[in-house]
Design a protein around this motif. Structure first.
Motif, short mmCIF file in Angstrom:
data_model
loop_
_atom_site.label_atom_id
_atom_site.label_comp_id
_atom_site.label_asym_id
_atom_site.label_seq_id
_atom_site.Cartn_x
_atom_site.Cartn_y
_atom_site.Cartn_z
N ARG A 74 88.37 2.00 91.25
CA ARG A 74 88.46 1.85 92.70
C ARG A 74 87.12 1.37 93.24
N ASP A 80 96.01 -2.63 94.71
CA ASP A 80 96.59 -1.81 95.77
C ASP A 80 95.49 -1.64 96.81
N GLN A 110 105.51 -4.41 107.75
CA GLN A 110 105.90 -3.50 106.69
C GLN A 110 107.25 -3.90 106.09
N GLU A 161 94.18 -0.47 100.59
CA GLU A 161 94.37 0.36 101.79
C GLU A 161 93.36 -0.05 102.85
N SER A 185 97.11 0.36 107.12
CA SER A 185 98.06 -0.37 106.29
C SER A 185 97.76 -0.19 104.81
N ARG A 186 98.81 -0.41 103.99
CA ARG A 186 98.66 -0.48 102.53
C ARG A 186 99.54 -1.62 102.02
N ARG A 206 102.99 -0.31 103.96
CA ARG A 206 102.65 0.55 105.09
C ARG A 206 101.98 -0.34 106.15
#
Length: 287
Positions: free
Chosen positions: A153, A187, A224, A189, A247-248, A212
């Motif tokens: 990450r 991924d 979304q 965020e 958001s994701r 999201r």
């Protein structure tokens, strides 16, 4: 968590089109949203399929995916929430839980099952199919169970937090790399009004799926539940996005194989004759 500077993208890709996807059932009756369908395989080469699933109703997922075969491609299962047990004919077994990934190379053939190990609660995630080049379609099956803690990450000063499932982003290496297709699987965020930029080779096909919130890419809103196919542009060096609200999303890109695609259900080869051979081999118990 590693802190990095955002990529400097001189010219971002725009959105070619938005895709709604279609709701289907698969396995023993699991309800899923098929976002990348067969009609998009050539456009989004080397990716063959993307399924999104998510429900807090056990009846939508509890029957799971009993044993079924695959040949000629790779499956990447990413579990956002819930637990799924994998078993296959090559002797691999693993439990995917919140945030974890299962990466399976079907190669010359494997039969596997993916069964929930929970009776209630939320089950949510994605399954992506990644094609194999012709020279690798009959390779030995391979499997990796990658827990959430093992996935790298990083965070940016612009308010993005990113998990690098495959490829490399901002100097951070992902859990899996592939030399031929060079898949990038992130991924992302984003806090409200946060931005993120990712360098992408101009020749690679790319898309994102917002699960999201809502993001804006080159003045195009991506709400979304929508997939945005990013336009191929020889002059673009990446993609830039801004979150209209928390958001994701997943961002996926890869180098196209530009090879024939012949598919019959869970078999993806290059010719119809190879599909016939795949069916015969499976029926003869050679997987």
């Amino acid at each position: 968590m590693k802190q990095v500077e955002s990529d400097q993208v001189a010219r971002g890709r725009g959105v070619e089109r938005l895709v709604n996807g279609q709701f289907v059932t698969d396995g023993a009756g699991v309800k899923i949203k098929r976002v990348l369908t067969g009609q998009l395989q050539r456009r989004l080469d080397p990716f063959l399929m993307l399924d999104a699933f998510g429900s807090d109703k056990p009846g939508d997922y509890i029957a799971g995916f009993p044993e079924h075969p695959h040949r000629g491609f790779e499956t990447i299962s990413y579990m956002l929430a819930g637990s799924m047990r994998h078993r296959d004919s090559a002797g691999h077994e693993g439990l995917i839980t919140d945030g974890g990934v299962q990466w399976m190379t079907a190669g010359r053939g494997v039969a596997h099952s993916e069964m929930p190990e929970q009776t209630d609660g939320v089950m949510e995630g994605f399954q992506l199919w990644l094609n194999l080049p012709a020279r690798d379609k009959m390779t030995e099956p391979w499997y990796a169970d990658i827990p959430d803690a093992a996935i790298a990450r990083f965070a940016t000063a612009d308010g993005a937090t990113v998990k690098v499932i495959a490829g490399e982003s901002h100097g951070v290496a992902g859990a899996v790399r592939r030399e031929t297709t060079c898949p990038l699987y992130l991924d992302i965020e984003l806090a409200a009004n946060a931005s993120f930029a990712q360098l992408l080779p101009a020749a690679h096909n790319a898309f994102m799926y917002v699960y999201r919130g809502q993001v804006v890419v080159d003045e195009q809103s991506v709400p979304q539940g929508r997939m945005a196919i990013l336009a191929n542009d020889d002059q673009a060096d990446g993609v830039r996005m801004v979150a209209a609200q928390p958001s994701r999303l997943i961002l996926i890109a890869g180098r196209p194989l530009n090879e024939p695609i012949a598919q019959h259900g869970p078999f993806v080869m290059n010719t119809q004759q190879q599909l016939v051979e795949a069916v015969r081999d499976y029926q003869a118990g050679r997987f």
